[in-house]
Design a protein around this motif. Structure first.
Motif, PDB file in Angstrom:
ATOM      1  N   GLU A 197       0.809  -1.217   0.000  1.00 39.40           N
ATOM      2  CA  GLU A 197       0.000   0.000   0.000  1.00 39.40           C
ATOM      3  C   GLU A 197       0.844   1.269   0.000  1.00 39.40           C
ATOM      4  OE1 GLU A 197      -1.478   0.728   4.468  1.00 39.40           O
ATOM      5  OE2 GLU A 197      -2.293  -1.082   3.556  1.00 39.40           O
ATOM      6  N   ASN A 198       2.149   1.167   0.236  1.00 33.63           N
ATOM      7  CA  ASN A 198       2.987   2.363   0.237  1.00 33.63           C
ATOM      8  C   ASN A 198       3.796   2.523  -1.053  1.00 33.63           C
ATOM      9  OD1 ASN A 198       4.772   0.264   0.657  1.00 33.63           O
ATOM     10  ND2 ASN A 198       5.991   1.350   2.170  1.00 33.63           N
ATOM     11  N   LEU A 199       3.377   1.844  -2.124  1.00 32.81           N
ATOM     12  CA  LEU A 199       4.048   1.968  -3.412  1.00 32.81           C
ATOM     13  C   LEU A 199       3.020   2.169  -4.512  1.00 32.81           C
ATOM     14  CD1 LEU A 199       6.722   1.710  -5.101  1.00 32.81           C
ATOM     15  CD2 LEU A 199       6.121  -0.692  -5.374  1.00 32.81           C
ATOM     16  N   LEU A 200       3.234   3.169  -5.328  1.00 35.08           N
ATOM     17  CA  LEU A 200       2.378   3.431  -6.482  1.00 35.08           C
ATOM     18  C   LEU A 200       3.227   3.285  -7.734  1.00 35.08           C
ATOM     19  CD1 LEU A 200      -0.304   4.473  -7.757  1.00 35.08           C
ATOM     20  CD2 LEU A 200       0.686   6.775  -7.584  1.00 35.08           C
ATOM     21  N   LEU A 201       2.857   2.363  -8.589  1.00 30.14           N
ATOM     22  CA  LEU A 201       3.542   2.192  -9.862  1.00 30.14           C
ATOM     23  C   LEU A 201       2.708   2.845 -10.954  1.00 30.14           C
ATOM     24  CD1 LEU A 201       4.681  -1.545  -9.655  1.00 30.14           C
ATOM     25  CD2 LEU A 201       6.112   0.488  -9.426  1.00 30.14           C
ATOM     26  N   ILE A 202       3.305   3.782 -11.649  1.00 32.02           N
ATOM     27  CA  ILE A 202       2.618   4.442 -12.762  1.00 32.02           C
ATOM     28  C   ILE A 202       3.685   4.806 -13.785  1.00 32.02           C
ATOM     29  CG2 ILE A 202       2.704   6.715 -11.668  1.00 32.02           C
ATOM     30  CD1 ILE A 202      -0.055   7.250 -12.991  1.00 32.02           C
ATOM     31  N   SER A 203       3.398   4.517 -15.029  1.00 33.98           N
ATOM     32  CA  SER A 203       4.380   4.817 -16.072  1.00 33.98           C
ATOM     33  C   SER A 203       4.156   6.224 -16.617  1.00 33.98           C
ATOM     34  CB  SER A 203       4.272   3.799 -17.213  1.00 33.98           C
ATOM     35  OG  SER A 203       3.045   3.970 -17.902  1.00 33.98           O
ATOM     36  N   TYR A 204       5.217   6.802 -17.110  1.00 30.12           N
ATOM     37  CA  TYR A 204       5.128   8.120 -17.739  1.00 30.12           C
ATOM     38  C   TYR A 204       4.172   8.061 -18.926  1.00 30.12           C
ATOM     39  CZ  TYR A 204       6.425  12.414 -20.118  1.00 30.12           C
ATOM     40  OH  TYR A 204       6.387  13.639 -20.727  1.00 30.12           O
ATOM     41  N   GLU A 205       4.232   6.959 -19.655  1.00 31.12           N
ATOM     42  CA  GLU A 205       3.367   6.802 -20.825  1.00 31.12           C
ATOM     43  C   GLU A 205       1.894   6.825 -20.425  1.00 31.12           C
ATOM     44  OE1 GLU A 205       7.383   5.439 -21.771  1.00 31.12           O
ATOM     45  OE2 GLU A 205       6.041   4.905 -20.154  1.00 31.12           O
ATOM     46  N   LYS A 206       1.553   6.122 -19.348  1.00 30.20           N
ATOM     47  CA  LYS A 206       0.164   6.129 -18.870  1.00 30.20           C
ATOM     48  C   LYS A 206      -0.231   7.510 -18.361  1.00 30.20           C
ATOM     49  CE  LYS A 206      -1.289   1.548 -17.615  1.00 30.20           C
ATOM     50  NZ  LYS A 206      -1.498   0.565 -16.584  1.00 30.20           N
ATOM     51  N   LEU A 207       0.678   8.142 -17.660  1.00 25.70           N
ATOM     52  CA  LEU A 207       0.407   9.474 -17.141  1.00 25.70           C
ATOM     53  C   LEU A 207       0.189  10.464 -18.281  1.00 25.70           C
ATOM     54  CD1 LEU A 207       0.182  10.975 -14.446  1.00 25.70           C
ATOM     55  CD2 LEU A 207       2.619  11.446 -14.609  1.00 25.70           C
ATOM     56  N   LYS A 256      -4.843  10.465  -4.678  1.00 27.25           N
ATOM     57  CA  LYS A 256      -5.524   9.469  -3.830  1.00 27.25           C
ATOM     58  C   LYS A 256      -4.489   8.621  -3.093  1.00 27.25           C
ATOM     59  CE  LYS A 256      -9.944   7.457  -4.000  1.00 27.25           C
ATOM     60  NZ  LYS A 256     -10.679   8.395  -3.348  1.00 27.25           N
ATOM     61  N   PHE A 257      -3.403   8.271  -3.789  1.00 30.96           N
ATOM     62  CA  PHE A 257      -2.333   7.497  -3.169  1.00 30.96           C
ATOM     63  C   PHE A 257      -1.695   8.268  -2.007  1.00 30.96           C
ATOM     64  CE2 PHE A 257       2.269   6.685  -2.944  1.00 30.96           C
ATOM     65  CZ  PHE A 257       2.245   5.357  -2.551  1.00 30.96           C
ATOM     66  N   LEU A 258      -1.515   9.573  -2.192  1.00 27.57           N
ATOM     67  CA  LEU A 258      -0.901  10.394  -1.150  1.00 27.57           C
ATOM     68  C   LEU A 258      -1.809  10.548   0.070  1.00 27.57           C
ATOM     69  CD1 LEU A 258       0.753  13.159  -3.338  1.00 27.57           C
ATOM     70  CD2 LEU A 258       1.893  11.285  -2.127  1.00 27.57           C
TER      71      LEU A 258
END
Length: 160
Positions: A38-48, A61-63
Motif C-alpha cells: 500500500e505504500n508503493l504506487l507504480l505508474i508509467s510516464y506513458e500512462k500518465l 488518492k495514493f498520497l
C-alpha cells in the motif's frame, strides 16, 4: 549534458549495467515484488501522459484522501497542478544544481538540464534498429513474464 558525451558508449554501458544505478531492468524488478504494497504506487510516464487527469488524481488518492478531496473540490488548485505539471513548464523551471549550493560558492555551481523532450517513442529517433533490438532482447531476458514487460511493450516499445 557534457559536450563530449558519447551516446553509443553510454548505450553499451547501459546494456552492461555499468552505469551508476546498475541494471535498469533489475532496478524495476526490485520494486515489482512490492507492487501490491500500500505504500508503493507504480505508474508509467506513458500512462500518465495518455491521461493526465486520471493519473494525477490517482497520485493524489495514493498520497491521501485529503489531497484527493482538496484537488477535486478546488478548481483553482486543480488548474495550477495541471499547469505546473506540464512537461514544458517543468523543463523550463526544474533542474539539478551540482554540486549543491550548500557545498560550494555560487560561481562554481553547474546547472544540469534533466529534461529532454517528454514525448513517447522518441527513442526511434536516437536508437538504431540494432540498438532497439538489443534493448528489447535484454528486457525480454531479464523481465520475461512480468506484467511490467507487457506494459512496457504496449506503451513504450510499441512506439519504437
Amino acid at each position: 549534458m557534457k559536450e563530449n558525451f558519447d551516446f553509443d558508449q553510454f548505450f553499451e554501458e547501459f546494456l552492461a549495467s555499468e552505469v551508476e544505478y546498475g541494471s535498469y531492468f533489475k532496478h524495476v524488478l526490485s520494486f515489482l515484488v512490492h507492487k501490491n504494497d500500500e505504500n508503493l504506487l507504480l505508474i508509467s510516464y506513458e500512462k500518465l501522459l495518455a491521461n493526465r487527469k486520471e493519473g494525477y488524481l490517482r497520485i493524489a488518492k495514493f498520497l491521501g484522501e485529503e489531497y484527493y478531496q482538496n484537488i477535486v473540490s478546488d478548481k483553482k488548485l486543480w488548474n495550477r497542478i495541471l499547469q505546473n505539471a506540464r512537461f514544458d513548464y517543468m523543463k523550463k523551471n526544474l533542474y539539478f544544481v551540482y554540486p549543491s549550493p550548500k557545498e560550494t560558492s555560487k560561481d562554481s555551481i553547474k546547472i544540469i538540464e534533466f529534461f529532454r523532450k517528454g514525448v513517447v517513442g522518441d527513442g526511434k529517433n536516437k536508437l538504431s534498429p540494432h540498438q532497439i533490438k538489443r534493448v528489447r532482447d535484454l528486457a525480454n531476458e531479464i523481465m520475461k513474464g512480468t506484467e511490467v514487460l507487457k506494459e512496457w511493450y504496449g506503451e513504450c516499445l510499441a512506439s519504437l
